[in-house]
Scaffold this motif. Structure first.
Motif, PDB file in Angstrom:
ATOM      1  N   THR A  76      21.574 -31.207 -45.166  1.00 15.96           N
ATOM      2  CA  THR A  76      21.295 -32.586 -45.567  1.00 15.96           C
ATOM      3  C   THR A  76      19.778 -32.748 -45.684  1.00 15.96           C
ATOM      4  OG1 THR A  76      21.372 -33.300 -43.256  1.00 15.96           O
ATOM      5  CG2 THR A  76      23.395 -33.551 -44.537  1.00 15.96           C
ATOM      6  N   PRO A  77      19.320 -33.747 -46.429  1.00 19.25           N
ATOM      7  CA  PRO A  77      17.880 -33.922 -46.601  1.00 19.25           C
ATOM      8  C   PRO A  77      17.174 -34.166 -45.267  1.00 19.25           C
ATOM      9  CG  PRO A  77      19.073 -35.199 -48.249  1.00 19.25           C
ATOM     10  CD  PRO A  77      20.094 -34.686 -47.270  1.00 19.25           C
ATOM     11  N   ASN A  78      16.001 -33.554 -45.111  1.00 18.30           N
ATOM     12  CA  ASN A  78      15.181 -33.788 -43.924  1.00 18.30           C
ATOM     13  C   ASN A  78      14.851 -35.264 -43.791  1.00 18.30           C
ATOM     14  OD1 ASN A  78      14.782 -31.470 -42.470  1.00 18.30           O
ATOM     15  ND2 ASN A  78      12.969 -30.836 -43.596  1.00 18.30           N
ATOM     16  N   GLY A  79      14.744 -35.707 -42.555  1.00 20.51           N
ATOM     17  CA  GLY A  79      14.318 -37.066 -42.281  1.00 20.51           C
ATOM     18  C   GLY A  79      15.409 -38.106 -42.399  1.00 20.51           C
ATOM     19  N   THR A  80      16.671 -37.671 -42.569  1.00 20.40           N
ATOM     20  CA  THR A  80      17.770 -38.631 -42.715  1.00 20.40           C
ATOM     21  C   THR A  80      18.663 -38.679 -41.482  1.00 20.40           C
ATOM     22  OG1 THR A  80      19.167 -36.984 -43.824  1.00 20.40           O
ATOM     23  CG2 THR A  80      17.800 -38.394 -45.239  1.00 20.40           C
ATOM     24  N   GLY A  81      18.253 -38.026 -40.403  1.00 17.78           N
ATOM     25  CA  GLY A  81      19.071 -37.994 -39.197  1.00 17.78           C
ATOM     26  C   GLY A  81      20.148 -36.924 -39.287  1.00 17.78           C
ATOM     27  N   SER A  82      20.951 -36.816 -38.237  1.00 11.58           N
ATOM     28  CA  SER A  82      21.976 -35.771 -38.190  1.00 11.58           C
ATOM     29  C   SER A  82      23.401 -36.303 -38.298  1.00 11.58           C
ATOM     30  CB  SER A  82      21.838 -34.970 -36.893  1.00 11.58           C
ATOM     31  OG  SER A  82      22.114 -35.787 -35.773  1.00 11.58           O
ATOM     32  N   ARG A  83      23.582 -37.601 -38.353  1.00 10.78           N
ATOM     33  CA  ARG A  83      24.937 -38.159 -38.354  1.00 10.78           C
ATOM     34  C   ARG A  83      25.765 -37.690 -39.530  1.00 10.78           C
ATOM     35  NH1 ARG A  83      28.922 -40.825 -37.072  1.00 10.78           N
ATOM     36  NH2 ARG A  83      29.586 -42.918 -36.860  1.00 10.78           N
ATOM     37  N   GLN A  84      25.228 -37.757 -40.734  1.00 12.38           N
ATOM     38  CA  GLN A  84      25.997 -37.335 -41.908  1.00 12.38           C
ATOM     39  C   GLN A  84      26.359 -35.853 -41.808  1.00 12.38           C
ATOM     40  OE1 GLN A  84      24.096 -37.144 -45.830  1.00 12.38           O
ATOM     41  NE2 GLN A  84      25.953 -38.053 -46.695  1.00 12.38           N
ATOM     42  N   ALA A  85      25.424 -35.034 -41.346  1.00  5.91           N
ATOM     43  CA  ALA A  85      25.713 -33.607 -41.189  1.00  5.91           C
ATOM     44  C   ALA A  85      26.837 -33.389 -40.183  1.00  5.91           C
ATOM     45  CB  ALA A  85      24.445 -32.865 -40.749  1.00  5.91           C
ATOM     46  N   ARG A  86      26.822 -34.132 -39.089  1.00  4.31           N
ATOM     47  CA  ARG A  86      27.882 -34.023 -38.082  1.00  4.31           C
ATOM     48  C   ARG A  86      29.234 -34.457 -38.655  1.00  4.31           C
ATOM     49  NH1 ARG A  86      25.453 -33.501 -32.977  1.00  4.31           N
ATOM     50  NH2 ARG A  86      23.220 -33.925 -33.104  1.00  4.31           N
ATOM     51  N   GLN A  87      29.226 -35.536 -39.433  1.00  4.77           N
ATOM     52  CA  GLN A  87      30.475 -36.005 -40.045  1.00  4.77           C
ATOM     53  C   GLN A  87      31.048 -34.945 -40.977  1.00  4.77           C
ATOM     54  OE1 GLN A  87      28.822 -39.698 -41.651  1.00  4.77           O
ATOM     55  NE2 GLN A  87      30.341 -40.832 -40.448  1.00  4.77           N
ATOM     56  N   TYR A  88      30.201 -34.400 -41.840  1.00  4.55           N
ATOM     57  CA  TYR A  88      30.664 -33.359 -42.764  1.00  4.55           C
ATOM     58  C   TYR A  88      31.151 -32.128 -41.995  1.00  4.55           C
ATOM     59  CZ  TYR A  88      28.741 -35.736 -46.912  1.00  4.55           C
ATOM     60  OH  TYR A  88      28.476 -36.608 -47.935  1.00  4.55           O
ATOM     61  N   ALA A  89      30.401 -31.735 -40.957  1.00  2.00           N
ATOM     62  CA  ALA A  89      30.796 -30.562 -40.171  1.00  2.00           C
ATOM     63  C   ALA A  89      32.172 -30.762 -39.534  1.00  2.00           C
ATOM     64  CB  ALA A  89      29.743 -30.270 -39.101  1.00  2.00           C
ATOM     65  N   LYS A  90      32.412 -31.943 -39.004  1.00  2.00           N
ATOM     66  CA  LYS A  90      33.720 -32.217 -38.398  1.00  2.00           C
ATOM     67  C   LYS A  90      34.830 -32.176 -39.439  1.00  2.00           C
ATOM     68  CE  LYS A  90      36.345 -35.380 -35.563  1.00  2.00           C
ATOM     69  NZ  LYS A  90      36.408 -36.682 -34.914  1.00  2.00           N
ATOM     70  N   GLN A  91      34.593 -32.748 -40.593  1.00  2.00           N
ATOM     71  CA  GLN A  91      35.605 -32.726 -41.651  1.00  2.00           C
ATOM     72  C   GLN A  91      35.882 -31.296 -42.117  1.00  2.00           C
ATOM     73  OE1 GLN A  91      33.435 -35.580 -44.078  1.00  2.00           O
ATOM     74  NE2 GLN A  91      35.156 -37.004 -43.940  1.00  2.00           N
ATOM     75  N   LEU A  92      34.850 -30.478 -42.218  1.00  2.00           N
ATOM     76  CA  LEU A  92      35.034 -29.080 -42.607  1.00  2.00           C
ATOM     77  C   LEU A  92      35.834 -28.316 -41.559  1.00  2.00           C
ATOM     78  CD1 LEU A  92      31.459 -28.508 -43.985  1.00  2.00           C
ATOM     79  CD2 LEU A  92      33.569 -28.161 -45.306  1.00  2.00           C
ATOM     80  N   VAL A  93      35.489 -28.503 -40.287  1.00  2.00           N
ATOM     81  CA  VAL A  93      36.226 -27.841 -39.203  1.00  2.00           C
ATOM     82  C   VAL A  93      37.701 -28.215 -39.270  1.00  2.00           C
ATOM     83  CG1 VAL A  93      36.566 -27.924 -36.696  1.00  2.00           C
ATOM     84  CG2 VAL A  93      34.300 -27.462 -37.630  1.00  2.00           C
ATOM     85  N   ASN A  94      37.984 -29.480 -39.536  1.00  2.00           N
ATOM     86  CA  ASN A  94      39.376 -29.935 -39.568  1.00  2.00           C
ATOM     87  C   ASN A  94      40.180 -29.320 -40.704  1.00  2.00           C
ATOM     88  OD1 ASN A  94      39.167 -31.471 -37.254  1.00  2.00           O
ATOM     89  ND2 ASN A  94      38.625 -33.345 -38.362  1.00  2.00           N
ATOM     90  N   LEU A  95      39.522 -28.788 -41.722  1.00  6.17           N
ATOM     91  CA  LEU A  95      40.245 -28.096 -42.802  1.00  6.17           C
ATOM     92  C   LEU A  95      40.817 -26.761 -42.338  1.00  6.17           C
ATOM     93  CD1 LEU A  95      37.884 -28.579 -45.887  1.00  6.17           C
ATOM     94  CD2 LEU A  95      39.981 -29.830 -45.344  1.00  6.17           C
ATOM     95  N   PHE A  96      40.269 -26.207 -41.255  1.00  5.91           N
ATOM     96  CA  PHE A  96      40.650 -24.865 -40.813  1.00  5.91           C
ATOM     97  C   PHE A  96      41.237 -24.814 -39.407  1.00  5.91           C
ATOM     98  CE2 PHE A  96      37.401 -24.171 -44.030  1.00  5.91           C
ATOM     99  CZ  PHE A  96      37.964 -23.156 -44.784  1.00  5.91           C
ATOM    100  N   ARG A  97      40.685 -25.559 -38.488  1.00  2.07           N
ATOM    101  CA  ARG A  97      41.016 -25.445 -37.065  1.00  2.07           C
ATOM    102  C   ARG A  97      42.517 -25.508 -36.831  1.00  2.07           C
ATOM    103  NH1 ARG A  97      39.150 -30.229 -33.392  1.00  2.07           N
ATOM    104  NH2 ARG A  97      40.570 -31.137 -34.878  1.00  2.07           N
ATOM    105  N   GLY A  98      43.050 -24.475 -36.147  1.00  2.00           N
ATOM    106  CA  GLY A  98      44.463 -24.442 -35.800  1.00  2.00           C
ATOM    107  C   GLY A  98      45.397 -24.096 -36.944  1.00  2.00           C
ATOM    108  N   GLN A  99      44.862 -23.792 -38.100  1.00  2.08           N
ATOM    109  CA  GLN A  99      45.691 -23.476 -39.263  1.00  2.08           C
ATOM    110  C   GLN A  99      46.020 -21.985 -39.304  1.00  2.08           C
ATOM    111  OE1 GLN A  99      46.703 -25.696 -41.686  1.00  2.08           O
ATOM    112  NE2 GLN A  99      45.624 -27.403 -40.758  1.00  2.08           N
ATOM    113  N   ASP A 100      47.177 -21.667 -39.857  1.00  2.90           N
ATOM    114  CA  ASP A 100      47.532 -20.296 -40.239  1.00  2.90           C
ATOM    115  C   ASP A 100      47.746 -20.347 -41.741  1.00  2.90           C
ATOM    116  OD1 ASP A 100      48.867 -17.902 -40.932  1.00  2.90           O
ATOM    117  OD2 ASP A 100      49.666 -17.715 -38.918  1.00  2.90           O
ATOM    118  N   ILE A 101      46.812 -19.796 -42.486  1.00  3.83           N
ATOM    119  CA  ILE A 101      46.866 -19.853 -43.949  1.00  3.83           C
ATOM    120  C   ILE A 101      47.034 -18.437 -44.469  1.00  3.83           C
ATOM    121  CG2 ILE A 101      45.690 -20.562 -46.061  1.00  3.83           C
ATOM    122  CD1 ILE A 101      44.061 -22.528 -44.289  1.00  3.83           C
TER     123      ILE A 101
END
Length: 136
Positions: A76-101
Motif C-alpha cells: 500500500t502507499p507509504n504514509g497511509t497507515g497499515s489498516r488497509q494492508a491488514r484488511q487486504y491481508a486478512k481477506q487474502l488469508v481467508n481465501l486459503f486458510r483451512g481449504q483443501d483445493i
C-alpha cells in the motif's frame, strides 16, 4: 520454489477470487503506477518433499509430501497507515486458510508473522503467510 502443481492452484485461487488489487507473481513484469496504488506481490516456497510412507516396492511408489509457504505481500502507499494492508491481508488469508483445493491443504496462516510491516520506496508492505502441504 513450490511445485508447478501447487503454484497453479494458488494462481487459480487468486485469479478466481481476488479482484481488489492487481496480483503479481515472482518474475512477472509489473510496472508500478505513477501514483502509488495497492497491489499484492506473491511468493510461493515449498521445494522439499518428505517421504511420508515406507515399504512400497519402488521409491516413487511411497507417499511424498511437499510442504511450504505462500507469502502475500500486500503493498500500500507509504504514509497511509497499515489498516488497509491488514484488511487486504486478512481477506487474502481467508481465501486459503483451512481449504483443501485439489489436494493442496492450506494450513496455518499469519499476518505479519511476528515482523512489523516495512517500507520500500513509495510502498509499505504487510505480509500474510500461509502454510501448505500436498501429497504426491
Amino acid at each position: 520454489m513450490s511445485s508447478p502443481e501447487t503454484f497453479d492452484i494458488v494462481v487459480a485461487q487468486l485469479g478466481d477470487n481476488w479482484t481488489l488489487t492487481p496480483v503479481v507473481f515472482e518474475n512477472e513484469d509489473y510496472q508500478l503506477p505513477d501514483t502509488p496504488a495497492p497491489f499484492v506481490s506473491v511468493e510461493i516456497y515449498g521445494d522439499f518433499f518428505d517421504q511420508a510412507s515406507i515399504g512400497a516396492g519402488e521409491r516413487d511408489d511411497n507417499l511424498w509430501r511437499e510442504g511450504g509457504e505462500i507469502f502475500l505481500h500486500v503493498m500500500t502507499p507509504n504514509g497511509t497507515g497499515s489498516r488497509q494492508a491488514r484488511q487486504y491481508a486478512k481477506q487474502l488469508v481467508n481465501l486459503f486458510r483451512g481449504q483443501d483445493i485439489d489436494g493442496v491443504r492450506f494450513l496455518d496462516a499469519s499476518i505479519g508473522a511476528g515482523d512489523p510491516g516495512r517500507s520500500f520506496s513509495n510502498y509499505y508492505a504487510m505480509t500474510a503467510t500461509i502454510g501448505f502441504e500436498r501429497d504426491e
